[in-house]
Design a protein around this motif. Structure first.
Motif, PDB file in Angstrom:
ATOM      1  N   ALA A   1     -49.342  26.476 -23.311  1.00  0.00           N
ATOM      2  CA  ALA A   1     -48.868  26.367 -24.690  1.00  0.00           C
ATOM      3  C   ALA A   1     -48.758  24.907 -25.115  1.00  0.00           C
ATOM      4  CB  ALA A   1     -47.518  27.065 -24.824  1.00  0.00           C
ATOM      5  N   ALA A   2     -48.179  24.083 -24.250  1.00  0.00           N
ATOM      6  CA  ALA A   2     -48.022  22.665 -24.587  1.00  0.00           C
ATOM      7  C   ALA A   2     -49.373  21.979 -24.732  1.00  0.00           C
ATOM      8  CB  ALA A   2     -47.187  21.973 -23.515  1.00  0.00           C
ATOM      9  N   GLY A   3     -50.300  22.285 -23.817  1.00  0.00           N
ATOM     10  CA  GLY A   3     -51.613  21.660 -23.877  1.00  0.00           C
ATOM     11  C   GLY A   3     -52.380  22.062 -25.120  1.00  0.00           C
ATOM     12  N   ALA A   4     -52.365  23.368 -25.439  1.00  0.00           N
ATOM     13  CA  ALA A   4     -53.077  23.825 -26.635  1.00  0.00           C
ATOM     14  C   ALA A   4     -52.452  23.237 -27.892  1.00  0.00           C
ATOM     15  CB  ALA A   4     -53.052  25.349 -26.699  1.00  0.00           C
ATOM     16  N   GLY A   5     -51.120  23.149 -27.914  1.00  0.00           N
ATOM     17  CA  GLY A   5     -50.459  22.556 -29.072  1.00  0.00           C
ATOM     18  C   GLY A   5     -50.819  21.095 -29.256  1.00  0.00           C
ATOM     19  N   ALA A   6     -50.867  20.344 -28.135  1.00  0.00           N
ATOM     20  CA  ALA A   6     -51.218  18.925 -28.210  1.00  0.00           C
ATOM     21  C   ALA A   6     -52.657  18.745 -28.687  1.00  0.00           C
ATOM     22  CB  ALA A   6     -51.028  18.278 -26.842  1.00  0.00           C
ATOM     23  N   LEU A   7     -53.559  19.586 -28.177  1.00  0.00           N
ATOM     24  CA  LEU A   7     -54.956  19.489 -28.613  1.00  0.00           C
ATOM     25  C   LEU A   7     -55.106  19.853 -30.085  1.00  0.00           C
ATOM     26  CD1 LEU A   7     -56.816  21.045 -25.538  1.00  0.00           C
ATOM     27  CD2 LEU A   7     -56.821  18.637 -26.261  1.00  0.00           C
ATOM     28  N   PHE A   8     -54.329  20.824 -30.549  1.00  0.00           N
ATOM     29  CA  PHE A   8     -54.387  21.191 -31.960  1.00  0.00           C
ATOM     30  C   PHE A   8     -53.949  20.024 -32.838  1.00  0.00           C
ATOM     31  CE2 PHE A   8     -52.239  22.783 -35.769  1.00  0.00           C
ATOM     32  CZ  PHE A   8     -53.256  23.529 -36.342  1.00  0.00           C
ATOM     33  N   VAL A   9     -52.826  19.397 -32.475  1.00  0.00           N
ATOM     34  CA  VAL A   9     -52.338  18.258 -33.259  1.00  0.00           C
ATOM     35  C   VAL A   9     -53.355  17.124 -33.248  1.00  0.00           C
ATOM     36  CG1 VAL A   9     -50.571  16.460 -33.351  1.00  0.00           C
ATOM     37  CG2 VAL A   9     -49.908  18.836 -32.926  1.00  0.00           C
ATOM     38  N   ARG A  10     -53.899  16.826 -32.077  1.00  0.00           N
ATOM     39  CA  ARG A  10     -54.880  15.745 -31.968  1.00  0.00           C
ATOM     40  C   ARG A  10     -56.107  16.035 -32.821  1.00  0.00           C
ATOM     41  NH1 ARG A  10     -57.819  13.916 -26.281  1.00  0.00           N
ATOM     42  NH2 ARG A  10     -59.011  12.157 -27.134  1.00  0.00           N
ATOM     43  N   ARG A  11     -56.563  17.285 -32.810  1.00  0.00           N
ATOM     44  CA  ARG A  11     -57.750  17.651 -33.577  1.00  0.00           C
ATOM     45  C   ARG A  11     -57.495  17.511 -35.078  1.00  0.00           C
ATOM     46  NH1 ARG A  11     -62.501  20.350 -32.713  1.00  0.00           N
ATOM     47  NH2 ARG A  11     -63.295  21.641 -34.408  1.00  0.00           N
ATOM     48  N   GLN A  12     -56.300  17.925 -35.525  1.00  0.00           N
ATOM     49  CA  GLN A  12     -55.991  17.830 -36.951  1.00  0.00           C
ATOM     50  C   GLN A  12     -55.909  16.377 -37.416  1.00  0.00           C
ATOM     51  OE1 GLN A  12     -56.218  20.936 -38.371  1.00  0.00           O
ATOM     52  NE2 GLN A  12     -56.579  21.256 -36.183  1.00  0.00           N
ATOM     53  N   LEU A  13     -55.367  15.515 -36.563  1.00  0.00           N
ATOM     54  CA  LEU A  13     -55.227  14.111 -36.940  1.00  0.00           C
ATOM     55  C   LEU A  13     -56.573  13.393 -36.990  1.00  0.00           C
ATOM     56  CD1 LEU A  13     -52.045  13.160 -34.876  1.00  0.00           C
ATOM     57  CD2 LEU A  13     -52.203  13.527 -37.353  1.00  0.00           C
TER      58      LEU A  13
END
Length: 509
Positions: A243-255
């Motif tokens: 969950a933490a990894g997918a969330g971090a990748l999502f934030v990074r992708r959006q930025l």
């Protein structure tokens, strides 16, 4: 930071208010569906015999999928048209609701609820973003959003009553069939009254981001449930890391994307963030409360679904009235005070549950009225503040984010408070001697399972089992109420600080 519009927006007329009535139909349906399901859980427990974890997933699979898809569906609605997406979602929701009514097992019902989440994700951001574009004048928009928020409470009031009548005369699956008569008028009237709207420059549909946010939310809820049910384990740690990894990748992708699915810059706005935080926490504790209070009234107090639903009606009425009256209150009182006080009032309701005697159910009814008073006022104003921070063309994205907070809160409410109740019940239940291993396992899983097992036992053993089950369940309710009160108290301080610069009166975008 978005630019402020200086032109005075046009006022809505009869056609626009008629469109609002049509848009209330899916809102009412979603809230009725959630409330009805809570009251059908005892029958589902006894007839389908789901495990304790399956029972939680029957409730949670819908808001989990819905919360994960709201942002992608909001983006899709910006591209293809919000009204078009609303009509597609309504059709699918009606069809799958009919399938859910005849689910043969707990697993099948979980799957049907998950599919309902897919189509529900098409409904909710579309309704709120259409309202944002139909009502441009601030006072009218705030009133329309108050009506929209009140729709959830009205559904909560109608759900137990309609569901109670259905559950007393038909099987549990009948509660899903009410979607059909509610959505047929929408399919007929929306093309006539609701204007189409879309973002003239929409971003691309991003399947990778959609998959990442779904993974993050599924992993988060799985971690919470597993911790509550079995404690720390390698599987729980893996789910949390995923969950933490997918969330971090999502934030990074959006930025990094030029046209992100979710514009994270909106979270730099304190008012936007404060409004979302309020609605997330308020939804979490409110839905968690309904999860255990509906079971308590039916399985502990022995009330029929209809009588239990009628007992919750005063709380729903208070929520509705509070949401409508607060529109005038904020003309004289700062929103930070109103929203922060709303959370504190909700906390007082949970303190009543924590410190009082639940015997008879009267205290739960009074507590729900107190909780509804704070919830109706706070969520109405917070929802308006979230949408007021964005331009009309961003309404789809902002609405999707706002709805994600609502639905993630619904999922977390069952995951956190529901798991607290279930875990306490399982760990503290003293199973009396005389039960075979299968009966003991069933009784230890849920309160409904214990009641069902008691029906097949000798009267003395049955009485001992039910008494132990009620005591264990009540202990879980007290723990959940304490958690909710503490979270609400802390959140009220944070939200009041985030909203402190918002002036009173209607003079916002």
């Amino acid at each position: 930071m978005t630019a402020r519009t200086t032109d005075r927006p046009g006022r809505a007329g009869a056609r626009e208010w008629g469109a609002l009535v049509v848009l209330m139909l899916p809102v009412l349906l979603i809230s009725v569906d959630n409330t009805v399901l809570n009251f059908a859980l005892p029958q589902i427990s006894q007839e389908l015999r789901p495990t304790g974890r399956q029972l939680l997933w029957i409730v949670d699979s819908y808001p989990l999928v819905l919360a994960g898809l709201l942002v992608p569906m909001g983006s899709l609605g910006d591209r293809v048209g919000r009204r078009r997406l609303l009509l597609l979602g309504s059709t699918g929701f009606a069809v799958v609701s009919a399938l859910a009514a005849f689910a043969p097992s707990g697993t099948a019902l979980v799957a049907a609820r998950a599919l309902l989440g897919v189509f529900g994700a098409m409904l909710m951001p579309a309704t709120l973003s259409l309202i944002r574009n139909i009502f441009r004048e601030p006072v009218q928009r705030r009133t329309a959003i108050a009506v929209w928020a009140t729709g959830f409470s009205a559904g909560g009031a109608l759900g137990p009553i309609v569901g109670g009548v259905l559950l007393e005369h038909f099987w549990w699956g009948s509660v899903f069939l009410i979607a059909v008569p509610v959505l047929v008028p929408l399919l007929l009237l929306a093309p006539v009254l609701v204007p189409e709207s879309r973002n003239p420059s929409p971003g691309p549909v991003d399947a990778v981001s959609a998959a990442l946010i779904m993974t993050a939310m599924a992993g988060l809820l799985w971690t919470v449930k597993s911790l509550g049910a079995a404690g720390p384990s390698a599987g729980t740690a893996a789910a949390g890391a995923l969950a933490a990894g997918a969330g971090a990748l999502f934030v990074r992708r959006q930025l990094r994307r030029a046209e992100p699915m979710l514009d994270l810059r909106l979270f730099r706005l304190p008012v936007f963030t404060g409004g979302l935080l309020n609605n997330l926490v308020a939804s979490t504790v409110f839905i968690g409360f309904l999860f255990f209070v509906s079971q308590y009234l039916q399985l502990v107090e022995g009330l029929s679904p209809l009588r239990a639903g009628l007992l919750l009606l005063p709380g729903a009425v208070v929520t509705i009235v509070s949401g409508l009256l607060v529109v005038r209150v904020v003309e004289h009182v700062r929103p930070a005070v109103v929203v922060g006080a709303g959370l504190l009032v909700m906390a007082c309701g949970f303190l009543l549950v924590l410190l009082g005697d639940l015997d008879g159910g009267t205290l739960l009814v009074v507590a729900l009225m107190v909780i509804g008073l704070g919830s109706g006022a706070g969520q109405t104003i917070a929802g308006d503040l979230v949408l007021a921070e964005v331009e009309p063309e961003q309404a789809g994205a902002a609405s999707a984010i706002s709805e994600t907070a609502y639905q993630l809160g619904a999922a977390l409410g069952v995951a956190v408070l529901g798991t607290a109740v279930t875990a306490t019940y399982t760990r503290t239940l003293a199973v009396p001697p005389g039960l075979d291993p299968e009966q003991a396992t069933t009784a230890s899983g849920t309160l409904g399972g214990a009641v069902a097992v008691a029906d097949s036992l000798d009267p003395a053993v049955a009485q001992e089992l039910v008494g132990a089950a009620v005591a264990a369940f009540t202990s879980g309710v007290h723990l959940a109420a304490g958690i909710a009160a503490a979270v609400l108290g802390a959140t009220s301080v944070v939200v009041a600080l985030l909203l402190r610069r918002v002036p009173r009166g209607p003079g916002r975008r």
